[in-house]
Design an enzyme around this catalytic site. Sequence first.
Site, mmCIF file in Angstrom:
data_model
loop_
_atom_site.group_PDB
_atom_site.id
_atom_site.type_symbol
_atom_site.label_atom_id
_atom_site.label_comp_id
_atom_site.label_asym_id
_atom_site.label_seq_id
_atom_site.Cartn_x
_atom_site.Cartn_y
_atom_site.Cartn_z
ATOM 1 C CG HIS A 38 -9.284 2.427 3.266
ATOM 2 N ND1 HIS A 38 -10.308 3.221 2.802
ATOM 3 C CD2 HIS A 38 -8.853 2.985 4.751
ATOM 4 C CE1 HIS A 38 -10.663 4.104 3.847
ATOM 5 N NE2 HIS A 38 -10.051 3.853 5.099
ATOM 6 C CD GLU A 39 -6.795 1.908 7.433
ATOM 7 O OE1 GLU A 39 -6.090 3.045 7.886
ATOM 8 O OE2 GLU A 39 -7.890 1.605 7.327
ATOM 9 C CG HIS A 64 -6.731 7.051 6.115
ATOM 10 N ND1 HIS A 64 -7.240 8.181 5.443
ATOM 11 C CD2 HIS A 64 -7.500 6.118 6.449
ATOM 12 C CE1 HIS A 64 -8.821 7.779 5.551
ATOM 13 N NE2 HIS A 64 -8.589 6.394 6.089
ATOM 14 C CD GLU A 115 -12.358 6.375 6.448
ATOM 15 O OE1 GLU A 115 -12.302 5.184 6.004
ATOM 16 O OE2 GLU A 115 -11.643 6.719 7.335
#
Length: 652
Positions: free
Chosen positions: A177-178, A181, A261
């Site tokens: 997930h990070e 980003h 998100e």
Amino acid sequence: MDFFGAQDDARRKTWRLGALFAAAVLSLIVLTNLLVAAVYAWSTGMALAGGSDVTSVIGALPVSYWVWISLGVLSLVGLASLYKYLQVRGGGRAIAESLGGRPLTHSTADPAERRLLNVVEEMAIAAGIPVPPVYVIDEPSINAFAAGMAPEDAVIGVNQGTLAHLSRDELQGVIGHEFSHILNGDTRINLRLIAVLHGILFIGLVGRGLLRGVGRGSRRRSSGGSGGAPVLALALGLLVIGYAGTFFGNLIKAAVSRQREFLADAASVQFTRNPQGIAGALRKIGGLTAGSAMSSSAAGEASHMFFGQVGRGFMNGLLSTHPPLERRIRAVDPRWDGRFAVVTPLPDAAGAATGAAADAAVDAGVSRLDAGPGAPAAAAAEVADAVGRLDEGALAGAQRLIAGLPEALHAAAHEPYPARALMYALVMDQPAPYRQRQIEHLAAHAERGMIGEMGRLQAALAPLDEIDRMALVDLAVPALKQLSASQYRQFVGNLIALIKADQQIDLFEWVLHRLLVKDLTPHFEKPRPERARYGDLEALQPHVVVVLSALAREQAAPGAADGAAAQAFAAGMAELGATGALQDADDVNFARLNRALAELRQLKPLVKPRLIKACAAVVLADGQVSTRQAALLRGIAATMDCPLPPGVIQGH
């Protein structure tokens, strides 16, 4: 995930953020002027009830006041935003340190921390970006963040509670997930958003300061004095105006963050092919008493950067920076039964076993990347599609690549002293006269024992190809970022001297230098993101010719067919629908290529895929890809901020 589309979207969001900031500042200017006009009218005895209307109250304030108030508000907001921007411009490291993070190194004996470092390394190599430094925040909750102006200066931060409660699969889901980003350009927007909101908030801080000043002054005056009433009214008004602006700023922040998100959750599933990983982490947040809350005072302004909601506040449903946990879980696991996990810390022994077993499976259960003759060559379009893409195949390839590296080299890449020796060893393959010159330089300018350390590593380096060696460069980046400023300058000076010892730069030396300069300069000299200036390739065709010619000349290896370079160059130009002549003269020390890439870096994101396709078409022209060609292509792509996973084009 469309890397180039995401980058273009991030660029457009930056412009929209600037427009919203300008609108917010204009509103603050108007409201502050109206507030001062009302206070001025009141303090001079004018009353709306006495026949004065709003227009006359506004007109009572001299024009010069309007000008100076407007300039004052503009200056205060601008300076406050600039001050905060200069703080966050330090990149991911500055954010991690402000949150109380401690840097994590491979010298740690904690199995959970080593597992985290392994997961981050695998994902960085798979994504084709430098391995980011990792920080641990001593918070009991489950949370994580990514921060940085660009992938080169990005960091990953993880709460202690994340390590204590998540399995390897769940940790992998959070880290995926990070990484989304980082690759999507969200981290740069997030840092700029912090600066923008601080400027808008500053008017409220001025009001709070005035309010405190009035309170202290009133205690010094005799009771019943009313001279401070206008100042009190002004202070209260500024406080209201400032926090009203902040409310709408946070509303914008929350809306942007919630959308990103969902996208990052989906990208994590795409990367790991395991929706239960990230879903399990989200379920544990719901079941943990501490949830994803943060106690750090700095976490509030960085709330939009975290994996989970950092706290609850006024109008939480409207101003929440993250979607509700239930919605996020159902988006990746539609069959979820609605129950959160019962969370208990992993016992030390169980946690160690889990991490060791998973990592051992990676080490023992995979083989080296198949780079021999007959390896399937990807089509040019597929190469461009692979840029910045998170997928299971790239992750498996990265695990195989790391597992295939000799242990001595893998260990050396993780500590500052041997990492420098490793980088020196990578360029110490010169003929005897030049090698002696390199050794003499190091004897005079490097730390004691460096030559012996370097010699120890060279034997292990001998069988490795360019792709393996580039992986070692990526792995060494976090250790090299631990150098002091003086050590960094000495290291770079020594490396350049070793490269120039034979008075020429070969292809691997050029790639190594480009990667290290790109990955380390933002950390030691502040990030400087490149501005996108060019919307088409036609205006830059001379530079395109230089790049495609550099790749085509690598086709003219011993044993290549006559005219192979010209045919490869023509394939690349045909991909662009353009014509041009191959530059077959040697590019001494890659001077032409460096100048060309300096211009091509400024292409807008949606234009870059065309150039990457053309480069890939050159390399794939004869169906046989050498490791030198693969290395050069990756060096070119990295210079243009187009991270290319190492296994996309396989060489032999």
